[in-house]
Structures are given as structure tokens and as C-alpha cells.
Design a protein around this motif. Structure first.
Motif, PDB file in Angstrom:
ATOM      1  N   ALA A 166       0.822  -1.203   0.000  1.00 18.68           N
ATOM      2  CA  ALA A 166       0.000   0.000   0.000  1.00 18.68           C
ATOM      3  C   ALA A 166       0.861   1.260   0.000  1.00 18.68           C
ATOM      4  CB  ALA A 166      -0.930  -0.012   1.204  1.00 18.68           C
ATOM      5  N   PHE A 167       1.972   1.241   0.741  1.00 23.78           N
ATOM      6  CA  PHE A 167       2.868   2.397   0.761  1.00 23.78           C
ATOM      7  C   PHE A 167       3.459   2.656  -0.629  1.00 23.78           C
ATOM      8  CE2 PHE A 167       3.695   1.534   5.487  1.00 23.78           C
ATOM      9  CZ  PHE A 167       2.813   2.538   5.878  1.00 23.78           C
ATOM     10  N   GLU A 168       3.859   1.590  -1.318  1.00 20.24           N
ATOM     11  CA  GLU A 168       4.439   1.767  -2.652  1.00 20.24           C
ATOM     12  C   GLU A 168       3.417   2.336  -3.637  1.00 20.24           C
ATOM     13  OE1 GLU A 168       8.026  -1.196  -3.466  1.00 20.24           O
ATOM     14  OE2 GLU A 168       6.118  -2.269  -3.294  1.00 20.24           O
ATOM     15  N   ARG A 169       2.139   2.051  -3.433  1.00 19.24           N
ATOM     16  CA  ARG A 169       1.108   2.517  -4.354  1.00 19.24           C
ATOM     17  C   ARG A 169       0.504   3.863  -3.940  1.00 19.24           C
ATOM     18  NH1 ARG A 169      -1.823  -1.964  -7.273  1.00 19.24           N
ATOM     19  NH2 ARG A 169      -0.260  -3.606  -7.494  1.00 19.24           N
ATOM     20  N   HIS A 170       0.880   4.349  -2.770  1.00 17.94           N
ATOM     21  CA  HIS A 170       0.345   5.616  -2.289  1.00 17.94           C
ATOM     22  C   HIS A 170       1.047   6.779  -3.002  1.00 17.94           C
ATOM     23  CE1 HIS A 170      -1.420   8.450   0.593  1.00 17.94           C
ATOM     24  NE2 HIS A 170      -0.228   9.048   0.619  1.00 17.94           N
ATOM     25  N   ASP A 171       0.282   7.647  -3.665  1.00 22.71           N
ATOM     26  CA  ASP A 171       0.815   8.821  -4.369  1.00 22.71           C
ATOM     27  C   ASP A 171       1.994   8.425  -5.250  1.00 22.71           C
ATOM     28  OD1 ASP A 171       1.165  11.414  -5.182  1.00 22.71           O
ATOM     29  OD2 ASP A 171       2.107  12.096  -3.314  1.00 22.71           O
ATOM     30  N   PRO A 172       1.771   7.536  -6.215  1.00 24.62           N
ATOM     31  CA  PRO A 172       2.884   6.987  -6.998  1.00 24.62           C
ATOM     32  C   PRO A 172       3.633   8.027  -7.810  1.00 24.62           C
ATOM     33  CG  PRO A 172       0.780   6.393  -7.981  1.00 24.62           C
ATOM     34  CD  PRO A 172       0.465   7.005  -6.652  1.00 24.62           C
ATOM     35  N   GLY A 173       3.030   9.180  -8.098  1.00 28.33           N
ATOM     36  CA  GLY A 173       3.713  10.212  -8.876  1.00 28.33           C
ATOM     37  C   GLY A 173       4.764  10.973  -8.102  1.00 28.33           C
ATOM     38  N   ALA A 174       4.871  10.711  -6.786  1.00 22.81           N
ATOM     39  CA  ALA A 174       5.800  11.478  -5.961  1.00 22.81           C
ATOM     40  C   ALA A 174       7.243  11.035  -6.128  1.00 22.81           C
ATOM     41  CB  ALA A 174       5.394  11.350  -4.493  1.00 22.81           C
ATOM     42  N   GLY A 175       7.489   9.861  -6.700  1.00 24.14           N
ATOM     43  CA  GLY A 175       8.839   9.358  -6.878  1.00 24.14           C
ATOM     44  C   GLY A 175       9.426   8.840  -5.584  1.00 24.14           C
ATOM     45  N   GLY A 176      10.708   8.461  -5.641  1.00 26.54           N
ATOM     46  CA  GLY A 176      11.382   7.933  -4.458  1.00 26.54           C
ATOM     47  C   GLY A 176      11.089   6.456  -4.248  1.00 26.54           C
TER      48      GLY A 176
ATOM     49  N   ARG B 235      -2.022   7.319   4.247  1.00 22.72           N
ATOM     50  CA  ARG B 235      -2.047   8.775   4.126  1.00 22.72           C
ATOM     51  C   ARG B 235      -0.622   9.305   4.248  1.00 22.72           C
ATOM     52  NH1 ARG B 235      -2.287  12.134   8.906  1.00 22.72           N
ATOM     53  NH2 ARG B 235      -1.802  10.926  10.786  1.00 22.72           N
ATOM     54  N   THR B 236      -0.416  10.518   3.770  1.00 25.15           N
ATOM     55  CA  THR B 236       0.870  11.184   3.898  1.00 25.15           C
ATOM     56  C   THR B 236       0.870  12.020   5.167  1.00 25.15           C
ATOM     57  OG1 THR B 236       1.155  11.280   1.497  1.00 25.15           O
ATOM     58  CG2 THR B 236       2.506  12.773   2.826  1.00 25.15           C
ATOM     59  N   VAL B 237       1.821  11.772   6.045  1.00 24.06           N
ATOM     60  CA  VAL B 237       1.941  12.528   7.294  1.00 24.06           C
ATOM     61  C   VAL B 237       2.832  13.744   7.095  1.00 24.06           C
ATOM     62  CG1 VAL B 237       2.707  12.431   9.707  1.00 24.06           C
ATOM     63  CG2 VAL B 237       1.621  10.436   8.657  1.00 24.06           C
ATOM     64  N   ARG B 238       3.938  13.544   6.421  1.00 19.84           N
ATOM     65  CA  ARG B 238       4.904  14.614   6.172  1.00 19.84           C
ATOM     66  C   ARG B 238       5.284  14.572   4.696  1.00 19.84           C
ATOM     67  NH1 ARG B 238      10.084  16.081   4.054  1.00 19.84           N
ATOM     68  NH2 ARG B 238      11.212  17.420   5.541  1.00 19.84           N
ATOM     69  N   PRO B 239       4.700  15.453   3.856  1.00 20.17           N
ATOM     70  CA  PRO B 239       5.046  15.434   2.439  1.00 20.17           C
ATOM     71  C   PRO B 239       6.422  16.028   2.196  1.00 20.17           C
ATOM     72  CG  PRO B 239       3.525  17.228   2.891  1.00 20.17           C
ATOM     73  CD  PRO B 239       3.681  16.468   4.176  1.00 20.17           C
TER      74      PRO B 239
ATOM     75  N   GLU C  28       1.813   6.878   6.495  1.00 22.77           N
ATOM     76  CA  GLU C  28       1.191   6.125   7.578  1.00 22.77           C
ATOM     77  C   GLU C  28       0.118   5.224   6.990  1.00 22.77           C
ATOM     78  OE1 GLU C  28       0.137   7.685  11.841  1.00 22.77           O
ATOM     79  OE2 GLU C  28      -1.579   8.056  10.530  1.00 22.77           O
ATOM     80  N   GLY C  29       0.037   3.997   7.496  1.00 19.81           N
ATOM     81  CA  GLY C  29      -0.968   3.060   7.011  1.00 19.81           C
ATOM     82  C   GLY C  29      -1.646   2.331   8.154  1.00 19.81           C
ATOM     83  N   GLU C  30      -2.827   1.795   7.863  1.00 16.62           N
ATOM     84  CA  GLU C  30      -3.580   1.061   8.883  1.00 16.62           C
ATOM     85  C   GLU C  30      -4.303  -0.103   8.238  1.00 16.62           C
ATOM     86  OE1 GLU C  30      -5.992   2.675  12.558  1.00 16.62           O
ATOM     87  OE2 GLU C  30      -7.300   2.698  10.786  1.00 16.62           O
ATOM     88  N   LEU C  31      -4.304  -1.236   8.938  1.00 18.57           N
ATOM     89  CA  LEU C  31      -5.088  -2.404   8.548  1.00 18.57           C
ATOM     90  C   LEU C  31      -6.214  -2.580   9.545  1.00 18.57           C
ATOM     91  CD1 LEU C  31      -2.653  -5.307   7.532  1.00 18.57           C
ATOM     92  CD2 LEU C  31      -4.288  -4.131   6.067  1.00 18.57           C
ATOM     93  N   THR C  32      -7.427  -2.784   9.035  1.00 22.42           N
ATOM     94  CA  THR C  32      -8.571  -2.989   9.912  1.00 22.42           C
ATOM     95  C   THR C  32      -9.308  -4.263   9.531  1.00 22.42           C
ATOM     96  OG1 THR C  32      -9.990  -1.630   8.468  1.00 22.42           O
ATOM     97  CG2 THR C  32      -8.914  -0.525  10.342  1.00 22.42           C
ATOM     98  N   HIS C  33      -9.955  -4.853  10.534  1.00 24.81           N
ATOM     99  CA  HIS C  33     -10.854  -5.991  10.345  1.00 24.81           C
ATOM    100  C   HIS C  33     -12.168  -5.639  11.024  1.00 24.81           C
ATOM    101  CE1 HIS C  33     -12.663  -9.900  10.281  1.00 24.81           C
ATOM    102  NE2 HIS C  33     -12.682  -9.969  11.601  1.00 24.81           N
ATOM    103  N   ASP C  34     -13.257  -5.616  10.259  1.00 26.91           N
ATOM    104  CA  ASP C  34     -14.560  -5.191  10.789  1.00 26.91           C
ATOM    105  C   ASP C  34     -14.440  -3.841  11.484  1.00 26.91           C
ATOM    106  OD1 ASP C  34     -15.836  -7.424   9.827  1.00 26.91           O
ATOM    107  OD2 ASP C  34     -15.765  -8.528  11.708  1.00 26.91           O
ATOM    108  N   ASP C  35     -13.732  -2.898  10.841  1.00 27.24           N
ATOM    109  CA  ASP C  35     -13.533  -1.528  11.331  1.00 27.24           C
ATOM    110  C   ASP C  35     -12.690  -1.445  12.599  1.00 27.24           C
ATOM    111  OD1 ASP C  35     -15.073  -0.433   9.241  1.00 27.24           O
ATOM    112  OD2 ASP C  35     -16.927  -0.810  10.351  1.00 27.24           O
ATOM    113  N   ARG C  36     -12.058  -2.531  13.001  1.00 25.52           N
ATOM    114  CA  ARG C  36     -11.184  -2.520  14.185  1.00 25.52           C
ATOM    115  C   ARG C  36      -9.737  -2.556  13.719  1.00 25.52           C
ATOM    116  NH1 ARG C  36      -8.534  -6.495  16.993  1.00 25.52           N
ATOM    117  NH2 ARG C  36      -9.523  -8.126  15.741  1.00 25.52           N
TER     118      ARG C  36
END
Length: 268
Positions: A47-57, A80-84, A92-100
Motif C-alpha cells: 500500500a505504501f508503494e502505491r500511495h501517491d505513486p507520482g511522488a517518486g522515491g 495517508r501522507t503525514v509529512r510530504p 502512515e498506514g492502517e489495517l482494519t478488520h470489521d472496522d477494528r
């Protein structure tokens, strides 16, 4: 206990809109109902690699906080991006199961070093990949080897999962993380990295309850190829906790390190 064919064609089946169905291949060594943290960490890394892929790096470091047992069940991942930033960005990423929430993670996306940069390598070369390996889980009483452990191919160099002591192993996943897509180098490494506490453990699992609360993986370069070498060891102190440390390499040399914090307690 078997260690033959993997129990599924992938660790996860995509459900769309950030959802993934965990297959039996994600099940860890302690129970068929709960996932090994390797696929969990890799899903966040993907998910991190696919987040905002146009940003490079590239993703240079990932830290995963395991909030509790992760069920072999549908999960949802958000990022989400915490510090662009153009050169460094904190994600930052989060995994949830049944919203937990079941796992949270952060990652540093770092601009790649310039092409003219002279490489620096002070690490020893990994040992050759063995042509075969004895049964890696022989003697490990009560282990669930029909999930994650059988979805990976293991070739032992030193030690074993059932015998306490530092260990060295070459390993690769037999199946992709997500059905229908190839794994990236980061994903392949994260699938394996959480196994350091098993490969390098010096604690008797029959006597001691050992649970890792987190995983940090830092890669100074992306590994090449399917096979990864792991050298792992453990440090522990009475009145404290334990640390599992690992070095990771591909056939050409070392590419990164892993670190896990572990709870150690007597079994009830």
C-alpha cells in the motif's frame, strides 16, 4: 504437520476498494485462525508503494506495529501522507478488520541516490544458496506448518526452527502476496522479514511464550531476485524483553536489516 504445496494460490485475494480476503496461506505457526505478520507487513508495504505513486522515491524503511492477533479474514488497508516532501516523505498506514485496527505502520519514502554515487559495502557476502535443505520444521511440536510456513520455500544454512540458536536461511515465497500481480522487491522482503524471531530464536517455544509487537525493516537498496538470505539472532534479559535482529541479502550481497521487539513470558 505437512510442508508440501501451499494451501492457496496467493496470500490475499483482492476485494476492491482497499479490501483483501486473507487465504489460509497467511496462517501463522501457532494457529490456523491467525495470520503470520509477514503477509500482514507486506500488505502494508504494498500500500505504501502505491500511495501517491507520482511522488517518486523508494520506500527505505517500514515499521509495523502489531496491535493484536490478526485473523485469517477480510482486511481493509488505508494510507495517508503525514509529512510530504520531494526528497523524504513520511507515510502512515492502517489495517482494519470489521472496522477494528489490527496493525498500523509508518514508512519513509526517500529519493534515490544519484547514479554517479559510488557504492559503499562493508558487509560480508552471504553463503551460497544450498541445492536442497532438510525438513526445516522437524521436531517442532504443535506447529501449524500448513499455512505461511508451507507457502514459503526454506533452505537452511545454519540452525533450524525447532532448535534454539542463531540461524541462517535462504527463503522465497512460492505464491504472490496478492492474486494476479507480481511481488515487488519490498513486498518479497517484508513477507520474509518477520520470520527472524523464529529463524534466530534461542528460546524454547514449548516453555516460553514469545510474541513480537513490531517489525522494522530498513533497506539501503532493493534486493534482486526471488531468493533472500536471512541471518538472525536474538538477545534477551531477565526483567527486560527480547530483540530479534536480522541481516538480509540477495545473492550479490547485503541489502538491509530487520528488528523486532518481543514479549517473553512463561506459558500458562
Amino acid at each position: 504437520m505437512t510442508t508440501g504445496e501451499p494451501p492457496a494460490a496467493a496470500f490475499f485475494e483482492p476485494l476492491g476498494d482497499g479490501g483483501f480476503a486473507a487465504t489460509p496461506a497467511t496462517a501463522g505457526p501457532w494457529s490456523p485462525e491467525f495470520q503470520h505478520a509477514g503477509p500482514v507487513s507486506a500488505l502494508l508495504g504494498r500500500a505504501f508503494e502505491r500511495h501517491d505513486p507520482g511522488a517518486g522515491g523508494r520506500i527505505g524503511r517500514v515499521t509495523v506495529e502489531i496491535l493484536g492477533p490478526v485473523p485469517v479474514a477480510p482486511l481493509r488497508v488505508t494510507t495517508r501522507t503525514v509529512r510530504p516532501g520531494k526528497r523524504v516523505a513520511l507515510l502512515e498506514g492502517e489495517l482494519t478488520h470489521d472496522d477494528r485496527p489490527v496493525a498500523r505502520a509508518t514508512a519513509w519514502r526517500i529519493a534515490a541516490a544519484p547514479d554517479g554515487f559510488d557504492p559503499i559495502d562493508n558487509a560480508p557476502q552471504p553463503p551460497p544458496l544450498p541445492e536442497s535443505s532438510p525438513a526445516p520444521f522437524a521436531g517442532w511440536a504443535g506447529v501449524n506448518a500448513d499455512g505461511y510456513l508451507s507457502a514459503m520455500e526454506w533452505r537452511l544454512v545454519r540452525g533450524s526452527f525447532a532448535r534454539p540458536g542463531p540461524g541462517e536461511v535462504w527463503a522465497r515465497a512460492k505464491i504472490p502476496l496478492v492474486a494476479g500481480e507480481p511481488d515487488t522487491p519490498l513486498v518479497r522482503t517484508l513477507v520474509l522479514a518477520d520470520s527472524a524471531s523464529g529463524v534466530g530464536s534461542e528460546l524454547d517455544f514449548a516453555r516460553w511464550l514469545v510474541i513480537n509487537t513490531d517489525l522494522t525493516l530498513a533497506l539501503h537498496r532493493d534486493p534482486v531476485g526471488e531468493w533472500l538470505f536471512m541471518s538472525a539472532r536474538l538477545q534477551a534479559s531477565p526483567g527486560g524483553s527480547a530483540l530479534a535482529e536480522s541481516t538480509l541479502a540477495d545473492p550479490s550481497g547485503q541489502c538491509g536489516r530487520g528488528l523486532q521487539t518481543l514479549l517473553v513470558d512463561t506459558r500458562a
